[in-house]
Design a protein around this motif. Structure first.
Motif, PDB file in Angstrom:
ATOM      1  N   PHE A 175       8.123   4.204   5.460  1.00 11.25           N
ATOM      2  CA  PHE A 175       7.590   4.769   4.137  1.00 11.25           C
ATOM      3  C   PHE A 175       8.881   5.554   3.365  1.00 11.25           C
ATOM      4  CE2 PHE A 175       4.118   7.479   2.174  1.00 11.25           C
ATOM      5  CZ  PHE A 175       4.166   6.987   1.283  1.00 11.25           C
ATOM      6  N   ALA A 199       1.142   4.112  -2.804  1.00 10.64           N
ATOM      7  CA  ALA A 199       0.813   5.548  -2.561  1.00 10.64           C
ATOM      8  C   ALA A 199       2.034   6.421  -2.716  1.00 10.64           C
ATOM      9  CB  ALA A 199       0.687   5.715  -0.944  1.00 10.64           C
ATOM     10  N   GLY A 200       3.142   5.790  -2.506  1.00  8.72           N
ATOM     11  CA  GLY A 200       4.376   6.688  -2.810  1.00  8.72           C
ATOM     12  C   GLY A 200       4.567   6.949  -4.321  1.00  8.72           C
ATOM     13  N   LYS A 201       4.260   6.357  -5.226  1.00  7.00           N
ATOM     14  CA  LYS A 201       3.989   6.330  -6.621  1.00  7.00           C
ATOM     15  C   LYS A 201       3.101   7.521  -7.009  1.00  7.00           C
ATOM     16  CE  LYS A 201       4.312   2.857  -9.440  1.00  7.00           C
ATOM     17  NZ  LYS A 201       3.972   1.576 -10.354  1.00  7.00           N
ATOM     18  N   SER A 202       2.124   7.798  -6.366  1.00  2.50           N
ATOM     19  CA  SER A 202       1.047   8.916  -6.427  1.00  2.50           C
ATOM     20  C   SER A 202       1.441  10.244  -5.941  1.00  2.50           C
ATOM     21  CB  SER A 202      -0.304   8.310  -6.173  1.00  2.50           C
ATOM     22  OG  SER A 202      -0.271   8.494  -4.721  1.00  2.50           O
ATOM     23  N   PHE A 203       2.709  10.112  -5.254  1.00  7.22           N
ATOM     24  CA  PHE A 203       3.079  11.502  -4.713  1.00  7.22           C
ATOM     25  C   PHE A 203       4.081  12.147  -5.432  1.00  7.22           C
ATOM     26  CE2 PHE A 203       1.483   9.819  -0.512  1.00  7.22           C
ATOM     27  CZ  PHE A 203       0.677  10.834  -0.101  1.00  7.22           C
ATOM     28  N   VAL A 258       0.843  -1.076  -0.086  1.00  9.24           N
ATOM     29  CA  VAL A 258      -0.081   0.103  -0.002  1.00  9.24           C
ATOM     30  C   VAL A 258       0.905   1.368   0.080  1.00  9.24           C
ATOM     31  CG1 VAL A 258      -1.554   1.265   1.333  1.00  9.24           C
ATOM     32  CG2 VAL A 258      -1.937  -1.143   0.966  1.00  9.24           C
ATOM     33  N   LEU A 259       1.938   1.350   0.793  1.00  9.71           N
ATOM     34  CA  LEU A 259       2.918   2.563   0.892  1.00  9.71           C
ATOM     35  C   LEU A 259       3.504   2.659  -0.306  1.00  9.71           C
ATOM     36  CD1 LEU A 259       4.203   2.489   4.561  1.00  9.71           C
ATOM     37  CD2 LEU A 259       2.288   3.731   3.510  1.00  9.71           C
TER      38      LEU A 259
END
Length: 200
Positions: A123, A60-64, A56-57
């Motif tokens: 993260f 999420a990291g790819k979307s930031f 999940v992280l």
């Protein structure tokens, strides 16, 4: 940071948590007295909770937009590491006694510091791993989980042979706190330098 340095950093930071006397170690020592594979079972339960979090992280990291977000996260992780180092030296740990794989799941999912670690320190490492593509996140997960299985597996196997647990726990606390403090300061200093470049 090159790939080898990243893996070594992952191992050392992971070990700082693995070596810390706390619920996981207490469970492993308790169950290891009657079950040589207790450490493996507890680590398996721990991994059941960790792997979805890593996935999940990573997504999420790819979307930031990494940039400044990564530096703020690194700063937060560094501060958390110093706090955890302080707690280790003060002997702030607790015991939870359950059994087998379910105990590994419970002691992970119900530990607020476990979640905080992954949202900050973990993260940050995941974001760094993205610099190396799919191999980076795979290597990170393998290195991190290997620390869990290697340490707790060994502890449960030799639990019956360990004497003077209080002294051993204190030595582990000092080692863990030292590793946390060194990397915590590194994260803080490097992130402050990077943030300085953003705002100057």
């Amino acid at each position: 940071m090159d790939f080898i340095t990243f893996i070594l950093t992952t191992v050392f930071i992971s070990l700082s948590g693995v070596l810390a006397p706390g619920p996981m170690l207490a469970l492993t020592l308790t169950e290891g007295k009657v079950n040589r594979l207790a450490g493996v079972e507890i680590s398996a339960g721990h991994a059941i909770v960790e792997l979805p979090i890593i996935a999940v992280l990573f997504m999420a990291g790819k979307s930031f937009e990494i940039g400044i977000f990564k530096e703020i996260l690194a700063l937060s992780g560094g501060i958390l590491m110093l706090y955890l180092a302080f707690r280790e030296l003060k002997g702030k740990n607790s015991e939870i006694r359950i059994r087998g794989i379910l105990s590994g799941i419970a002691v992970s999912a119900l530990n607020p510091y476990f979640i905080i670690w992954w949202l900050t320190i973990g993260f940050t490492l995941i974001l760094i791993s993205m610099n190396f593509g799919p191999a980076g996140i795979a290597a990170f997960a393998i290195a991190h989980l290997a620390c869990d299985f290697g340490w707790y597996g060994s502890v449960s196997i030799f639990a019956n042979r360990i004497s003077g647990m209080k002294n051993i726990n204190r030595i582990l606390s000092i080692i863990s706190a030292s590793i946390l403090a060194v990397f915590g300061l590194y994260f803080i200093v490097s992130s402050i330098r990077a943030l300085h470049l953003y705002f100057r």
